[in-house]
Scaffold this motif. Structure first.
Motif: not given
Length: 444
Positions: A193-211
């Motif tokens: 579930k990569h999109a969901e993981a990216e969404n969670v990480l974006s709240k912690i470190m920002g969108i670019a770093a989350a990818k």
């Protein structure tokens, strides 16, 4: 909340155990089973938690634990007999075991590397706060009932039942919290579930770093293969070497005898002249000492590192335990109990709290931090489950062997054995533990 319930559930029995014994007219052996089976339940819960968390996720596992905590609280306060009381306490023990695995795993998996040690230490802080609040609640409820756990409290119901029911509100809060927090991004990647993981990480470190982070996690997890318990097995050693290190860490945390201080402290305090009532206050002071020292660990674990704190803690515990062994080993025996007076009594009291201080800033919180972060993404759930269940088995061994060991060998030799384990733990850390401060989980 998971750590708080962990501490609360394991400590709440202390204030109610005598009342339960008298209510159901059972002997010491049966009461011992009621206490010890909860610890074995914790070992079962810890062992099962890893596969469950890897299968349904971290947050759903928290929800299951919260339901178990709630049912155990209600059932333990309203048993029909000793055997269903034991069943409810064992259910609570299973919930404690699950919480002991899920909390450090989840914290490690959602924390930035620079904060992971401090945030991981919050697990131990929550545990010791839970222990302290349970002791405080037991005292307040018994006081409100006229000073006895067997006396009627609200609605004419005996106080000891309310002691267990007091756990229900935090159990509900734990369940609500599990519904509100996001799922672990490492788990989400593991189940593709990569999109969901990216969404969670974006709240912690920002969108670019989350990818970028999702791509890094994908490489470390190998998402085509779901995590399994067999991933921690090794054909030569039975288990992977890193898992054996985790098991040894867990065992040493218990074999230094910390729970002897919390479970059987009345023997120690009465030996230095305290009455039964005063012993309760001294126990609460010890609980406060544990809270303060855990805060010290939170302040320094990401600055100094994990390994130095463990080494200093091992030295401090070895010295303080050896000192206690000397004074109790040379004390005169009065009515079957070592009796200390004057200066030796004061030294023993100070040294006992120094021992708790040394444990509180080192092996207490740091072991949970390391267990949450030392395993790689693919095996974390399963490896943590094995290591945490070993910790509960070690707790069971120490808790059940101390009474016969202290009566047959004496307190001096008993504390000497714990001092020896503390000394050996120093060399274990020197040889086998690697520093994890500031490292990303993907580099483990």
């Amino acid at each position: 909340m998971g750590g708080f319930l962990f501490g609360f559930d394991t400590a709440v029995i202390n204030g109610a155990v005598l009342a339960v014994k008298n209510t159901f007219q059972v002997g010491d052996w049966m009461i011992g089973i009621a206490v010890s089976l909860a610890l074995l339940g914790s070992a079962i819960g810890a062992f099962a938690a890893g596969p469950i968390a890897d299968h349904i996720g971290r947050t759903k596992s928290m929800l299951i634990a919260s339901v178990m905590f709630f049912l155990s609280a209600i059932g333990s306060g309203a048993p029909f007999g000793i055997w269903d009381f034991i069943a409810w306490r064992t259910l609570g023990g299973i919930a404690v075991g699950i919480a002991s695995v899920i909390a450090p795993a989840y914290i490690a998996e959602v924390s930035p590397a620079s904060l992971r040690g401090r945030l991981g230490s919050l697990q131990q802080l929550a545990i010791v706060v839970g222990i302290f609040v349970a002791l405080l609640m037991n005292y307040a409820i018994a006081l409100g009932a006229g000073g006895s756990a067997e006396s009627p409290f609200w609605f004419g119901i005996p106080a000891w039942r309310w002691m267990f029911w007091a756990e229900a509100p935090p159990a509900i809060l734990y369940g609500i919290g599990a519904l509100l927090v996001p799922e672990s991004p490492r788990y989400l990647v593991a189940v593709s579930k990569h999109a969901e993981a990216e969404n969670v990480l974006s709240k912690i470190m920002g969108i670019a770093a989350a990818k970028l982070k999702v791509s890094e996690i994908r490489r470390s997890v190998v998402s085509e293969s779901k995590p399994r318990m067999r991933d921690v097995l090794s054909p030569k050693l039975g288990l992977l070497p890193i898992v054996w290190v985790g098991i040894a860490l867990s065992a040493f945390q218990q074999f230094v005898g910390i729970n002897v201080i919390f479970y059987y402290s009345s023997v120690l305090w009465r030996a230095v002249g305290f009455t039964e009532d005063s012993a309760l206050w001294v126990t609460m002071i010890t609980g406060l000492t544990n809270i303060v020292t855990t805060i010290v660990a939170i302040m320094f674990v990401d600055r100094i590192g994990r390994k130095p704190l463990l080494l200093v803690g091992s030295i401090g515990m070895a010295i303080t335990l050896a000192t206690m062994a000397y004074f109790f080993g040379t004390a005169p025996i009065v009515d079957g109990v070592p009796r200390l007076d004057g200066t030796p009594a004061l030294i023993a009291l100070v040294v006992a709290n120094l021992y708790v201080f040394c444990f509180g800033f080192s092996w207490g919180p740091v072991v949970w931090v390391l267990l949450g972060e030392m395993f790689n993404n693919k095996i974390r759930g399963a490896a943590l489950a094995v290591a945490a269940s070993a910790q509960w088995v070690a707790n069971f061994i120490v808790s059940t062997t101390f009474p016969p060991m202290s009566s047959s060998l004496g307190l001096g030799i008993s504390y000497g054995i714990y001092a020896a384990f503390a000394a050996v733990s120093f060399f274990f850390v020197m040889i086998f533990i690697k520093e994890t401060k500031g490292r990303e989980l993907e580099s483990m």
